[in-house]
Design an enzyme around this catalytic site. Structure first.
Site, PDB file in Angstrom:
ATOM      1  N   HIS A  83       0.887  -1.172   0.009  1.00 36.72           N
ATOM      2  CA  HIS A  83       0.054   0.090   0.003  1.00 36.72           C
ATOM      3  C   HIS A  83       0.989   1.068  -0.016  1.00 36.72           C
ATOM      4  CE1 HIS A  83      -3.723   2.250   1.158  1.00 36.72           C
ATOM      5  NE2 HIS A  83      -2.865   3.043   1.554  1.00 36.72           N
ATOM      6  N   GLU A  84       1.801   1.297   1.049  1.00 37.25           N
ATOM      7  CA  GLU A  84       2.612   2.515   1.132  1.00 37.25           C
ATOM      8  C   GLU A  84       3.381   2.605  -0.126  1.00 37.25           C
ATOM      9  OE1 GLU A  84       1.362   4.657   2.944  1.00 37.25           O
ATOM     10  OE2 GLU A  84       0.346   3.287   4.388  1.00 37.25           O
ATOM     11  N   HIS A 130       1.958   4.456  -3.004  1.00 33.73           N
ATOM     12  CA  HIS A 130       1.728   5.964  -2.607  1.00 33.73           C
ATOM     13  C   HIS A 130       3.195   6.544  -3.043  1.00 33.73           C
ATOM     14  CE1 HIS A 130      -1.955   6.782  -0.926  1.00 33.73           C
ATOM     15  NE2 HIS A 130      -1.630   5.857   0.301  1.00 33.73           N
ATOM     16  N   GLU A 171      -4.819   7.473  -3.268  1.00 30.63           N
ATOM     17  CA  GLU A 171      -5.115   6.023  -2.734  1.00 30.63           C
ATOM     18  C   GLU A 171      -5.356   5.049  -3.712  1.00 30.63           C
ATOM     19  OE1 GLU A 171      -5.128   5.668   0.322  1.00 30.63           O
ATOM     20  OE2 GLU A 171      -6.272   4.048   0.720  1.00 30.63           O
TER      21      GLU A 171
END
Ligand code: ZN
Length: 498
Positions: A263-264, A267, A293
């Site tokens: 997830h990170e 980003h 997101e």
């Protein structure tokens, strides 16, 4: 004139980067005792930024390049990208001017008081401790909405802060359609028994080894990246050459770090690939929170929960943790990571139920802002909606309306960007698959660069040249809808239906 303005904006951006560094440090390395001196430093920078952004000098420079009322560009020598930046600067300037310094001060003071109250009220599971300050925050949010002004719905003004140009009118049909689809999905779903290994203990050292394997394959530039640990993982970017992610290792939750990292990482990839030559101007920035997101959810769910991804990574996981994975087949493992289970806590929710948690929060926020509900109604409303949407009732407010920090931080209008992120992600991912029919075989070999390059070219390197709506149309050929997300879930989960 544009040059002078850009220089001033660049300086403001630098101050912003310094502020991000201070925040990142606060959440990762700062000694506990430094909290007061740190808030002094951050308040100083925030005031400096606000002053510069609203100064007469800045206004003069800006208004010599663009006409405030007609939006006409007055400097004849500017490029297409510079025009986009001028329009964005103007929009932000007018917004900042609408919020008096006294209002900003009251809001900052209220939220910093609210935070420890929220922590305590959550700890004691007592909503009555939090409700007086939450009432103040809601009043301030209504004031903010009216100061900023919105044409159709007051909530639009708050939404626009995180998802520019999004409105209740556009959002409600999307969330309404998701609500019907996801609720019926959840109701018809029967899980296989909970896999025994999900809560098994996995030594942190070995988890870190597996984490390294994933990192090696993610198309992130290690010379621009730094990784730390934090209670709630997040990404902080100071510049395309300086991107910081955090993750969290938990002994009894192996999947926690894996999905946080993906997830990170998603980003981080976006921020690293933003057009560096435009740093300090809007064109060098990300489009919106929802689009940001989408980049994290794409890696976390569309890739991290794909069979192809695990075809490559599962043998490595088996090697690192022969117990228990040697005796679990890949297809069993794949099914195990696709449990769908309505549960009260948003951040622990699976990819199917997650968006329902967001819809609940959006409906309550909107009702508060339009005065159709009061703060005192929240706990009951939460339980009723939870039952409607997910078929469960949280036993306590701690597991209900007190669970998130967002309202204590006055982040009204933010939650919908999580749901939009899922929609954008699925629609982008479908377009990627159409353009790269052989994507599965490259991922099966651990090659994640195909997707990395596609995202960089089509999304990241575009910076803020397009609005979110324009980008979706440009990349996928269609306006944003719930179709891609619904078929992504349907297609995948039909294999597990029993
Ligand atoms: Zn995120």
């Amino acid at each position: 004139m544009y040059k002078k303005l850009a220089k001033e904006a660049y300086n403001i951006q630098i101050l912003g980067s310094i502020d991000s560094l201070l925040s990142w440090d606060l959440e990762t390395r700062m000694p506990k005792a430094a909290i007061e001196s740190r808030s002094e430093q951050q308040e100083f920078i925030a005031t400096l930024i606000h002053k510069k952004e609203t100064s007469t000098k800045y206004k003069k420079l800006l208004s010599s390049c663009i006409d405030f009322s007609s939006d006409k560009i007055l400097d004849p020598h500017v490029s297409k990208e510079q025009i986009i930046s001028l329009r964005d600067w103007k929009k932000n300037y007018l917004k900042a001017k609408k919020l008096p310094t006294s209002f900003i001060k009251t809001l900052t003071k209220t939220t910093s008081t609210a935070f420890p109250i929220w922590v305590n009220s959550k700890k004691k599971n007592d909503f009555s401790l939090f409700s007086p300050i939450l009432e103040k925050i809601v009043e301030l949010m209504k004031k903010k909405a009216s100061l900023l002004g919105a044409q159709e719905h007051p909530y639009d003004a708050l939404l626009d802060l995180y998802e520019p140009n999004m409105t209740v009118k556009k959002l409600e049909p999307l969330l309404g359609s998701l609500k019907t689809f996801l609720s019926s999905f959840v109701r018809s779903w029967k899980n296989a028994p909970t896999p025994f290994w999900l809560t098994q203990s996995f030594p942190l050292e070995k988890q870190k080894l597996f984490s390294q394997e994933i990192l090696k394959r993610l198309p992130l530039d290690p010379s621009r990246l730094c990784i730390d640990e934090a209670e709630h993982p997040f990404t902080s970017s100071l510049h395309p050459t300086d991107v910081r992610i955090t993750t969290r290792f938990q002994e009894n939750y192996l999947l926690g770090n894996i999905f946080a990292l993906l997830h990170e990482g998603g980003h981080a990839l976006y921020d690293m690939n933003l057009p560096q030559e435009y740093f300090g101007t809007p064109v060098g920035e990300a489009i919106s929170h929802g689009i940001h997101e989408s980049q994290s959810r794409l890696w976390e769910t569309c890739i991290g929960k794909s069979y192809s991804f695990w075809k490559y990574f599962y043998p490595i996981l088996q090697q690192i943790f022969p117990n228990p994975f040697e005796s679990i087949s890949l297809s069993q493992f794949y099914q195990d990571i696709h449990q769908v289970e309505p549960s009260p806590i948003r951040i622990e929710a699976d990819e199917v139920t997650y968006t329902l948690h967001i819809i609940l929060r959006f409906e309550i926020e909107k009702a508060l802002i339009e005065n159709s509900c009061q703060v005192k109604d929240i706990p009951d409303l939460w339980r009723t909606k939870m039952q409607d949407l997910l078929g469960i009732t949280p036993l306590t407010d701690k597991e209900g309306c007190l669970q998130d920090v967002h309202w204590a931080s006055a982040l009204f209008g933010y939650f919908p960007t999580y749901a939009l992120g899922n929609l954008y992600a699925a629609q982008f991912f479908a377009a990627f698959q159409d353009a790269n029919p052989t994507w599965k075989s490259s991922i099966e070999q651990g090659d994640l660069t195909l997707l990395g390059s596609w995202l960089r070219e089509n999304i990241h390197a575009q910076g803020k040249r397009y609005t979110a709506e324009e980008l979706v149309e440009k990349v996928t050929g269609k306006p944003l809808s719930t179709k891609a997300y619904e078929s992504y879930l349907e297609e995948k989960y039909k294999h597990f239906k029993n």
